[in-house]
Motif scaffolding. Sequence first.
Motif, mmCIF file in Angstrom:
data_model
loop_
_atom_site.group_PDB
_atom_site.id
_atom_site.type_symbol
_atom_site.label_atom_id
_atom_site.label_comp_id
_atom_site.label_asym_id
_atom_site.label_seq_id
_atom_site.Cartn_x
_atom_site.Cartn_y
_atom_site.Cartn_z
ATOM 1 N N PRO A 129 69.175 21.464 85.436
ATOM 2 C CA PRO A 129 68.497 20.925 86.621
ATOM 3 C C PRO A 129 67.158 21.621 86.838
ATOM 4 O O PRO A 129 67.055 22.847 86.689
ATOM 5 C CB PRO A 129 69.479 21.242 87.756
ATOM 6 C CG PRO A 129 70.813 21.252 87.083
ATOM 7 C CD PRO A 129 70.564 21.855 85.731
ATOM 8 N N GLY A 130 66.153 20.814 87.158
ATOM 9 C CA GLY A 130 64.807 21.330 87.321
ATOM 10 C C GLY A 130 63.981 21.313 86.052
ATOM 11 O O GLY A 130 62.771 21.553 86.097
ATOM 12 N N VAL A 185 62.803 8.184 91.424
ATOM 13 C CA VAL A 185 62.087 9.002 90.442
ATOM 14 C C VAL A 185 60.620 9.203 90.802
ATOM 15 O O VAL A 185 59.908 9.927 90.095
ATOM 16 C CB VAL A 185 62.194 8.413 89.022
ATOM 17 C CG1 VAL A 185 63.649 8.186 88.644
ATOM 18 C CG2 VAL A 185 61.397 7.133 88.893
ATOM 19 N N LYS A 186 60.166 8.595 91.867
ATOM 20 C CA LYS A 186 58.758 8.730 92.261
ATOM 21 C C LYS A 186 58.395 10.194 92.469
ATOM 22 O O LYS A 186 59.148 10.945 93.095
ATOM 23 C CB LYS A 186 58.488 7.943 93.546
ATOM 24 C CG LYS A 186 58.286 6.463 93.344
ATOM 25 C CD LYS A 186 57.982 5.758 94.665
ATOM 26 C CE LYS A 186 57.814 4.275 94.459
ATOM 27 N NZ LYS A 186 57.612 3.557 95.743
ATOM 28 N N GLY A 187 57.250 10.562 91.921
ATOM 29 C CA GLY A 187 56.783 11.936 92.058
ATOM 30 C C GLY A 187 57.360 12.883 91.028
ATOM 31 O O GLY A 187 56.907 14.034 90.922
ATOM 32 N N ARG A 188 58.355 12.436 90.277
ATOM 33 C CA ARG A 188 58.981 13.297 89.264
ATOM 34 C C ARG A 188 58.767 12.761 87.841
ATOM 35 O O ARG A 188 58.648 13.536 86.901
ATOM 36 C CB ARG A 188 60.485 13.420 89.525
ATOM 37 C CG ARG A 188 60.830 14.023 90.873
ATOM 38 C CD ARG A 188 62.320 14.320 90.987
ATOM 39 N NE ARG A 188 63.137 13.118 90.895
ATOM 40 C CZ ARG A 188 64.077 12.914 89.968
ATOM 41 N NH1 ARG A 188 64.332 13.845 89.052
ATOM 42 N NH2 ARG A 188 64.790 11.802 89.974
ATOM 43 N N TYR A 240 55.903 6.249 76.726
ATOM 44 C CA TYR A 240 56.519 7.527 77.040
ATOM 45 C C TYR A 240 57.067 7.531 78.467
ATOM 46 O O TYR A 240 56.637 6.760 79.325
ATOM 47 C CB TYR A 240 55.492 8.660 76.921
ATOM 48 C CG TYR A 240 54.853 8.761 75.559
ATOM 49 C CD1 TYR A 240 53.590 8.212 75.327
ATOM 50 C CD2 TYR A 240 55.496 9.399 74.505
ATOM 51 C CE1 TYR A 240 52.994 8.293 74.082
ATOM 52 C CE2 TYR A 240 54.908 9.496 73.257
ATOM 53 C CZ TYR A 240 53.659 8.937 73.048
ATOM 54 O OH TYR A 240 53.070 9.018 71.809
ATOM 55 N N LEU A 241 57.988 8.444 78.684
ATOM 56 C CA LEU A 241 58.457 8.725 80.033
ATOM 57 C C LEU A 241 58.569 10.241 80.165
ATOM 58 O O LEU A 241 59.456 10.854 79.567
ATOM 59 C CB LEU A 241 59.812 8.080 80.319
ATOM 60 C CG LEU A 241 60.308 8.230 81.761
ATOM 61 C CD1 LEU A 241 59.414 7.434 82.715
ATOM 62 C CD2 LEU A 241 61.760 7.775 81.905
ATOM 63 N N GLN A 242 57.641 10.823 80.907
ATOM 64 C CA GLN A 242 57.683 12.245 81.186
ATOM 65 C C GLN A 242 58.557 12.449 82.410
ATOM 66 O O GLN A 242 58.267 11.910 83.481
ATOM 67 C CB GLN A 242 56.281 12.787 81.431
ATOM 68 C CG GLN A 242 56.237 14.258 81.796
ATOM 69 C CD GLN A 242 56.679 15.163 80.652
ATOM 70 O OE1 GLN A 242 56.287 14.958 79.501
ATOM 71 N NE2 GLN A 242 57.501 16.166 80.953
ATOM 72 N N MET A 243 59.601 13.235 82.241
ATOM 73 C CA MET A 243 60.558 13.452 83.322
ATOM 74 C C MET A 243 60.544 14.919 83.713
ATOM 75 O O MET A 243 60.873 15.785 82.891
ATOM 76 C CB MET A 243 61.957 13.029 82.876
ATOM 77 C CG MET A 243 62.032 11.601 82.365
ATOM 78 S SD MET A 243 63.710 11.055 82.021
ATOM 79 C CE MET A 243 64.143 12.157 80.692
ATOM 80 N N ASN A 244 60.168 15.188 84.935
ATOM 81 C CA ASN A 244 60.123 16.552 85.454
ATOM 82 C C ASN A 244 61.104 16.694 86.615
ATOM 83 O O ASN A 244 61.563 15.706 87.176
ATOM 84 C CB ASN A 244 58.718 16.900 85.923
ATOM 85 C CG ASN A 244 57.692 16.845 84.815
ATOM 86 O OD1 ASN A 244 57.992 17.132 83.660
ATOM 87 N ND2 ASN A 244 56.467 16.478 85.164
ATOM 88 N N SER A 245 61.394 17.920 86.957
ATOM 89 C CA SER A 245 62.301 18.215 88.080
ATOM 90 C C SER A 245 63.583 17.399 87.981
ATOM 91 O O SER A 245 64.018 16.762 88.943
ATOM 92 C CB SER A 245 61.586 17.923 89.414
ATOM 93 O OG SER A 245 60.408 18.682 89.537
ATOM 94 N N LEU A 246 64.157 17.418 86.817
ATOM 95 C CA LEU A 246 65.348 16.598 86.569
ATOM 96 C C LEU A 246 66.522 17.041 87.424
ATOM 97 O O LEU A 246 66.695 18.234 87.708
ATOM 98 C CB LEU A 246 65.709 16.644 85.085
ATOM 99 C CG LEU A 246 64.818 15.746 84.206
ATOM 100 C CD1 LEU A 246 64.898 16.174 82.751
ATOM 101 C CD2 LEU A 246 65.225 14.296 84.368
ATOM 102 N N LYS A 247 67.310 16.049 87.808
ATOM 103 C CA LYS A 247 68.486 16.271 88.648
ATOM 104 C C LYS A 247 69.737 15.779 87.909
ATOM 105 O O LYS A 247 69.639 14.909 87.038
ATOM 106 C CB LYS A 247 68.345 15.495 89.959
ATOM 107 C CG LYS A 247 67.089 15.805 90.751
ATOM 108 C CD LYS A 247 66.987 14.894 91.965
ATOM 109 C CE LYS A 247 65.731 15.187 92.771
ATOM 110 N NZ LYS A 247 65.626 14.302 93.963
ATOM 111 N N PRO A 248 70.891 16.277 88.274
ATOM 112 C CA PRO A 248 72.117 15.789 87.625
ATOM 113 C C PRO A 248 72.281 14.270 87.731
ATOM 114 O O PRO A 248 72.802 13.643 86.798
ATOM 115 C CB PRO A 248 73.219 16.524 88.398
ATOM 116 C CG PRO A 248 72.578 17.807 88.822
ATOM 117 C CD PRO A 248 71.159 17.424 89.152
#
Length: 121
Positions: free
Chosen positions: A14-15, A63-66, A79-87
């Motif tokens: 996470p994160g 997912v907005k903002g992340r 591409y899909l950049q994924m940040n601050s991921l959550k469970p």
Amino acid sequence: QVQLVESGGGLVQPGGSLRLSCAVSGSIFSIPAMGWYRQAPGKQRELVAFITRGGRTNYADSVKGRFTISRDNAKDTMYLQMNSLKPEDTAVYYCNVADSNTGVARNADYWGQGTQVTVSS
């Protein structure tokens, strides 16, 4: 019919962050819009984000903002950049041709193998 190959998934805490790729056979520039979708166990597939040929983007509220969607026409790749991921982001992620207004998958009968994203400590 365009062929799509997703990659870049994995296990992350996470994160953490991941970047997914969607390789398109042929010219991605010829496709008006493309999207990322995901399906979690026991749930329906849902739209995550889509991007038009002109670069206009749209995101699910969750997912907005992340997450950031992008496309590289020279590499025929999205591409899909994924940040601050959550469970709750845990799912199999797919790409597909999208309706440029709604993001609904245009090739609903065709899905690639997807790429698994697991967010867990």
